[in-house]
Design a protein around this motif. Structure first.
Motif, PDB file in Angstrom:
ATOM      1  N   GLN A 197       0.828  -1.207   0.000  1.00 18.29           N
ATOM      2  CA  GLN A 197       0.000   0.000   0.000  1.00 18.29           C
ATOM      3  C   GLN A 197       0.860   1.253   0.000  1.00 18.29           C
ATOM      4  OE1 GLN A 197      -0.309  -2.699   1.785  1.00 18.29           O
ATOM      5  NE2 GLN A 197      -2.355  -3.054   2.577  1.00 18.29           N
ATOM      6  N   VAL A 198       1.947   1.254   0.796  1.00 19.77           N
ATOM      7  CA  VAL A 198       2.791   2.437   0.859  1.00 19.77           C
ATOM      8  C   VAL A 198       3.502   2.670  -0.470  1.00 19.77           C
ATOM      9  CG1 VAL A 198       4.823   3.417   1.989  1.00 19.77           C
ATOM     10  CG2 VAL A 198       3.084   2.278   3.349  1.00 19.77           C
ATOM     11  N   GLU A 199       3.994   1.583  -1.091  1.00 23.93           N
ATOM     12  CA  GLU A 199       4.642   1.739  -2.387  1.00 23.93           C
ATOM     13  C   GLU A 199       3.664   2.256  -3.433  1.00 23.93           C
ATOM     14  OE1 GLU A 199       6.394  -1.946  -3.380  1.00 23.93           O
ATOM     15  OE2 GLU A 199       7.902  -1.891  -1.782  1.00 23.93           O
ATOM     16  N   ALA A 200       2.418   1.719  -3.397  1.00 27.34           N
ATOM     17  CA  ALA A 200       1.415   2.220  -4.339  1.00 27.34           C
ATOM     18  C   ALA A 200       1.113   3.691  -4.083  1.00 27.34           C
ATOM     19  CB  ALA A 200       0.137   1.385  -4.231  1.00 27.34           C
ATOM     20  N   ALA A 201       1.040   4.066  -2.800  1.00 31.29           N
ATOM     21  CA  ALA A 201       0.781   5.471  -2.466  1.00 31.29           C
ATOM     22  C   ALA A 201       1.939   6.363  -2.907  1.00 31.29           C
ATOM     23  CB  ALA A 201       0.543   5.601  -0.968  1.00 31.29           C
ATOM     24  N   GLN A 202       3.171   5.881  -2.745  1.00 33.47           N
ATOM     25  CA  GLN A 202       4.319   6.670  -3.173  1.00 33.47           C
ATOM     26  C   GLN A 202       4.348   6.844  -4.685  1.00 33.47           C
ATOM     27  OE1 GLN A 202       7.563   4.467  -1.472  1.00 33.47           O
ATOM     28  NE2 GLN A 202       7.406   5.452   0.547  1.00 33.47           N
ATOM     29  N   LYS A 203       4.030   5.756  -5.416  1.00 35.52           N
ATOM     30  CA  LYS A 203       3.972   5.873  -6.872  1.00 35.52           C
ATOM     31  C   LYS A 203       2.876   6.839  -7.300  1.00 35.52           C
ATOM     32  CE  LYS A 203       5.822   1.273  -7.898  1.00 35.52           C
ATOM     33  NZ  LYS A 203       5.525  -0.055  -8.505  1.00 35.52           N
ATOM     34  N   ALA A 204       1.715   6.734  -6.619  1.00 35.71           N
ATOM     35  CA  ALA A 204       0.620   7.641  -6.959  1.00 35.71           C
ATOM     36  C   ALA A 204       0.995   9.089  -6.662  1.00 35.71           C
ATOM     37  CB  ALA A 204      -0.635   7.241  -6.194  1.00 35.71           C
ATOM     38  N   SER A 205       1.666   9.334  -5.528  1.00 36.59           N
ATOM     39  CA  SER A 205       2.082  10.696  -5.189  1.00 36.59           C
ATOM     40  C   SER A 205       3.094  11.234  -6.200  1.00 36.59           C
ATOM     41  CB  SER A 205       2.688  10.718  -3.786  1.00 36.59           C
ATOM     42  OG  SER A 205       1.749  10.290  -2.825  1.00 36.59           O
ATOM     43  N   LYS A 206       4.000  10.359  -6.650  1.00 36.27           N
ATOM     44  CA  LYS A 206       4.972  10.785  -7.653  1.00 36.27           C
ATOM     45  C   LYS A 206       4.293  11.118  -8.972  1.00 36.27           C
ATOM     46  CE  LYS A 206       9.387   9.342  -9.649  1.00 36.27           C
ATOM     47  NZ  LYS A 206      10.400   8.256  -9.711  1.00 36.27           N
ATOM     48  N   ALA A 207       3.324  10.282  -9.354  1.00 37.68           N
ATOM     49  CA  ALA A 207       2.588  10.567 -10.586  1.00 37.68           C
ATOM     50  C   ALA A 207       1.804  11.865 -10.473  1.00 37.68           C
ATOM     51  CB  ALA A 207       1.649   9.407 -10.900  1.00 37.68           C
ATOM     52  N   LEU A 208       1.225  12.118  -9.311  1.00 36.52           N
ATOM     53  CA  LEU A 208       0.466  13.351  -9.112  1.00 36.52           C
ATOM     54  C   LEU A 208       1.364  14.581  -9.207  1.00 36.52           C
ATOM     55  CD1 LEU A 208      -1.874  12.249  -6.211  1.00 36.52           C
ATOM     56  CD2 LEU A 208      -2.410  12.464  -8.628  1.00 36.52           C
ATOM     57  N   GLU A 331      -4.616   9.034 -18.209  1.00 32.40           N
ATOM     58  CA  GLU A 331      -5.330   7.807 -18.591  1.00 32.40           C
ATOM     59  C   GLU A 331      -4.434   6.589 -18.414  1.00 32.40           C
ATOM     60  OE1 GLU A 331      -6.513   8.542 -22.552  1.00 32.40           O
ATOM     61  OE2 GLU A 331      -8.245   9.801 -22.012  1.00 32.40           O
ATOM     62  N   ARG A 332      -3.162   6.755 -18.790  1.00 29.98           N
ATOM     63  CA  ARG A 332      -2.242   5.631 -18.583  1.00 29.98           C
ATOM     64  C   ARG A 332      -2.060   5.339 -17.098  1.00 29.98           C
ATOM     65  NH1 ARG A 332       0.777   8.290 -22.618  1.00 29.98           N
ATOM     66  NH2 ARG A 332       2.235   9.055 -21.016  1.00 29.98           N
ATOM     67  N   GLN A 333      -1.927   6.401 -16.282  1.00 29.44           N
ATOM     68  CA  GLN A 333      -1.805   6.199 -14.842  1.00 29.44           C
ATOM     69  C   GLN A 333      -3.049   5.537 -14.264  1.00 29.44           C
ATOM     70  OE1 GLN A 333       0.824   6.718 -12.869  1.00 29.44           O
ATOM     71  NE2 GLN A 333       2.043   7.316 -14.646  1.00 29.44           N
ATOM     72  N   GLU A 334      -4.207   5.987 -14.750  1.00 25.54           N
ATOM     73  CA  GLU A 334      -5.457   5.378 -14.296  1.00 25.54           C
ATOM     74  C   GLU A 334      -5.506   3.915 -14.695  1.00 25.54           C
ATOM     75  OE1 GLU A 334      -9.348   6.417 -12.467  1.00 25.54           O
ATOM     76  OE2 GLU A 334      -7.422   7.425 -12.648  1.00 25.54           O
ATOM     77  N   SER A 335      -5.024   3.640 -15.912  1.00 26.56           N
ATOM     78  CA  SER A 335      -4.994   2.256 -16.375  1.00 26.56           C
ATOM     79  C   SER A 335      -4.013   1.425 -15.552  1.00 26.56           C
ATOM     80  CB  SER A 335      -4.617   2.212 -17.855  1.00 26.56           C
ATOM     81  OG  SER A 335      -4.500   0.881 -18.310  1.00 26.56           O
ATOM     82  N   ASP A 336      -2.831   2.015 -15.251  1.00 29.10           N
ATOM     83  CA  ASP A 336      -1.858   1.290 -14.425  1.00 29.10           C
ATOM     84  C   ASP A 336      -2.406   1.051 -13.021  1.00 29.10           C
ATOM     85  OD1 ASP A 336      -0.162   1.314 -16.556  1.00 29.10           O
ATOM     86  OD2 ASP A 336       1.017   3.032 -15.852  1.00 29.10           O
ATOM     87  N   LEU A 337      -3.058   2.077 -12.463  1.00 30.97           N
ATOM     88  CA  LEU A 337      -3.647   1.921 -11.138  1.00 30.97           C
ATOM     89  C   LEU A 337      -4.723   0.845 -11.147  1.00 30.97           C
ATOM     90  CD1 LEU A 337      -3.738   2.897  -8.230  1.00 30.97           C
ATOM     91  CD2 LEU A 337      -5.355   4.669  -8.936  1.00 30.97           C
ATOM     92  N   HIS A 338      -5.496   0.827 -12.223  1.00 34.74           N
ATOM     93  CA  HIS A 338      -6.524  -0.213 -12.341  1.00 34.74           C
ATOM     94  C   HIS A 338      -5.887  -1.594 -12.442  1.00 34.74           C
ATOM     95  CE1 HIS A 338      -9.631  -2.664 -14.402  1.00 34.74           C
ATOM     96  NE2 HIS A 338     -10.450  -1.950 -13.654  1.00 34.74           N
ATOM     97  N   LYS A 339      -4.773  -1.694 -13.180  1.00 34.36           N
ATOM     98  CA  LYS A 339      -4.083  -2.976 -13.285  1.00 34.36           C
ATOM     99  C   LYS A 339      -3.543  -3.418 -11.927  1.00 34.36           C
ATOM    100  CE  LYS A 339      -2.668  -2.413 -18.118  1.00 34.36           C
ATOM    101  NZ  LYS A 339      -1.516  -2.237 -19.044  1.00 34.36           N
ATOM    102  N   ILE A 340      -2.986  -2.430 -11.168  1.00 36.61           N
ATOM    103  CA  ILE A 340      -2.455  -2.770  -9.841  1.00 36.61           C
ATOM    104  C   ILE A 340      -3.571  -3.262  -8.934  1.00 36.61           C
ATOM    105  CG2 ILE A 340      -1.392  -1.803  -7.767  1.00 36.61           C
ATOM    106  CD1 ILE A 340       0.213   0.030  -9.575  1.00 36.61           C
TER     107      ILE A 340
END
Length: 678
Positions: A197-208, A331-340
């Protein structure tokens, strides 16, 4: 005083009281006659005194009996509570360990902690609580532990970086609970691995962060055209957009249209004609710059009156290339997040940050947990509506409360949810607040506790069945040993003795004038040795002293039998206070004693060996201690002796502690309960 009452018992104490009080009463009566000779002591006076003492003793007996019984029940309840706590602690699926807040020494760790961190339970007990914390260079963890609140309430520490045995760091959500165990204050620490969860949150924060930078790339330009002219005036911003020299103020209409891609050119001309007819128009097109780059633009056209009798057409052009790239990136980030989310086995939901908001995204595991088919997934719009009751919906709404400054942004709760078919189930929810560029979302990780409870119950039933099967196997084995021992002693032993007697009779009847064969003496010696070995094997299989005289006599006999031929000095300490012990723990204790003594004689080479047998009303304690060579208990050994000792003790819900050090001897202590076998 309490130990004295426990040892004597209420009845013995009352008898002692009657004897002492009677003697004192008689002495007082005769003392009165000494000082007042006119008063004589009569039998009636003595009887009254004795009666009063007896009534007082009976009342005292019942009072002491009630007090001792209540104390024993409290002790048994405390023991059961401690055993239940130990079982729950060891079987808990999340890593947990106990440590002493005074010196931060770890006292115990459960199986999940051993599996996650990589240290054995014995190694944990040699460590401190700060040994599992991730330490940066020069960082002092004393200040961190001193900052922890010192009270008797659970503390949710939050996400921390910890380290396993190999040195690899990981993220864990830490919560501490105060525990009072035998008047000793300790801290129980639970660690939930949230690295994913933390790694996903860090990736999401970096993408943001990248998305926030992309928003600043918007560019604008303007132009003006008088109908009938072949040129239009342009601004410096427009010149910058299309790569025109900044000092150029005008551009030919033909050049402007020529720059637009052929597939978009007709649409741009149609928008200009529509603006001339209606006064407003808007169009999107692509243009190729001088360097060959193709960019995306949006153009807004207006007609307005000029200072003279005519009108002019103005236009504003926005470079949307960055926004389009940003949109595609999003859209790609949303797609990657959906894949995760889709690949995660646990149910995960991304929800809008308020309780009335909608579910932004959820993985298939979430809908599968609710029993919702794919065609009906859009109907699940809000998480709070899934609460089974009013209290469950309130707990879910608390997850969406605004974060308080200085408080961790993770929250958790246990609620009951309702499936589509109406059935309910209990879940644990971990909520993590995510801060996006244009909005905030809450990530909810849901853990179905019913599956865990079912698996734990199935495991408990399987262990119970295995224990019962092993117990029955040992009982059958003991019965077979007893039967074989009797057959060896009664049948084979008697036959051998008869053969020896007949052979001796034949030898004595041999004619006096003839020489007697030497083989008769040889056969007689072989039969005598065979009788001794049969008798010895019969006693090893099942010594009759164990059934006829009890455990302590069987241990005494076995020590004389085994230690007699050796130079080992042995002592037996008999502290048994019960007249008769239950058969099952007695047999188990005797077999443990046999195995431990045999291992000491064969492998330990000791000079002294001491055996202590103690009992009370609820427990039998057997201790075998020697000063032999010793060994490392944690090392893997080829023999099955120690494993058999532990297995036998566990079958009667007992425990065995083995302490040994190379060169310092071995101590084996077995504790076997008596209350469940009485």
């Amino acid at each position: 005083m309490h130990r004295l009452l426990s040892r004597l018992g209420a009845l013995r104490f009352a008898v002692v009281y009657i004897a002492v009080a009677t003697i004192v009463g008689i002495l007082l009566e005769f003392g009165e006659t000494y000082f007042e000779p006119q008063e004589q002591v009569t039998v009636l006076d003595l009887a009254d005194t004795f009666m009063l003492i007896s009534i007082t003793a009976v009342a005292l007996y019942f009072l002491l009996q009630a007090l001792l019984g209540d104390n024993q029940r409290q002790r048994l309840r405390r023991q059961k509570t401690q055993q239940a706590y130990q079982q729950l602690f060891r079987a808990h699926p999340q890593p947990m360990f106990l440590y002493n807040p005074a010196n931060r020494r770890i006292l115990d760790a459960n199986d999940a902690a051993v599996s996650r961190y990589g240290w054995s339970r014995e190694e944990f007990r040699q460590m401190r609580a700060d040994d599992v914390q991730w330490k940066s260079d020069g960082e002092d963890l004393d200040a961190y532990f001193n900052s922890l609140p010192d009270n008797n309430r659970p503390q949710h520490i939050g996400a921390q970086r910890q380290v396993n045995r190999s040195g690899a760091p990981f993220w864990a959500e830490v919560t501490t609970y105060p525990v009072n165990f035998d008047n000793m204050f300790m801290q129980l620490v639970t660690c939930v691995d949230i690295s994913v969860q933390v790694e996903a949150a860090q990736k999401a924060s970096k993408a943001l962060k990248h998305l926030e930078d992309a928003e600043k790339l918007g560019k604008f330009g303007a132009w003006e055209w008088h109908p009938g002219e072949d040129r239009m005036r342009i601004s410096r911003g427009l010149a910058r957009l299309f790569g025109i020299p900044l000092d150029q103020k005008e551009e030919l209409l033909s050049s402007a249209f020529q720059r637009i891609l052929p597939e978009d050119r007709s649409r741009a001309r149609a928008a200009a004609e529509w603006c001339l007819e209606t006064g407003d128009a808007e169009v999107q097109f692509r243009a190729m710059l001088a360097n060959g780059e193709i960019r995306h633009y949006r153009e807004i056209l207006h007609t307005q009156a000029a200072t003279d009798s005519g009108f002019i057409v103005t236009g504003s052009i926005i470079d949307e290339t960055g926004q389009i790239k940003y949109t595609r990136y999003l859209e790609r980030q949303e797609s990657d997040l959906h894949k995760i989310l889709t690949s995660m086995p646990a149910p995960v939901v991304l929800h809008e940050p308020d309780a009335e908001g909608r579910i932004h995204m959820a993985n298939p595991a979430f809908y599968c947990m609710l029993g919702v088919p794919a065609s009906e997934e859009p109907s699940i719009r809000n998480l709070c509506q899934l609460g089974a009751g009013h209290e469950d919906r309130r707990l879910l709404e608390d997850l969406f409360q605004p974060a308080v400054s200085g408080v961790t942004n993770t929250r958790k709760c246990e609620v009951i949810l309702k499936r589509r078919n109406g059935s309910v189930f209990r879940v644990h929810i971990l909520a993590l607040r995510l801060k996006l560029t244009d909005r905030s979302l809450i990530q909810l990780v849901i853990h179905d506790m019913d599956d865990e409870i079912v698996l734990r119950e199935q495991l408990r039933h399987a262990n119970d069945n295995l224990s019962k099967l092993n117990s029955k196997t040992l009982k059958v084995l003991e019965q077979e040993r007893a039967l074989l021992s009797r057959e060896l002693h009664d049948d084979i032993g008697q036959l051998l003795i008869a053969a020896k007697t007949n052979l001796r009779s034949l030898y004595n009847k041999w004619p006096a004038g003839e020489s007697k064969p030497e083989e008769v003496e040889l056969i007689s010696g072989v039969l005598e040795e065979l009788v001794a070995k049969v008798r010895d094997r019969s006693l090893m299989l099942r010594p009759p002293q164990l059934d006829e005289l009890g455990l302590k006599h069987a241990i005494t006999w076995e020590m004389r039998r085994v230690m007699g031929p050796t130079k080992i000095r042995s002592r037996f300490h008999d502290k048994v206070v019960l007249d008769k012990l239950p058969p099952e723990p007695s047999i188990t204790a005797f077999r443990i004693f046999q195995e431990a003594m045999t291992n000491a004689v064969r492998h330990g080479d000791p000079e002294h060996l001491e055996v202590t047998l103690e009992t009370d009303s609820h427990e039998l304690r057997l201790t075998i201690e020697d000063d032999g060579q010793g060994f490392h208990p944690e090392q893997q050994r080829n023999g099955l002796g120690l494993a058999n000792i532990k297995e036998r003790a566990s079958l009667v819900t007992g425990e065995v502690r083995i302490n040994s050090t190379p060169g310092q001897g071995t101590r084996i202590e077995a504790r076997l309960p008596l209350s469940s076998h009485n």
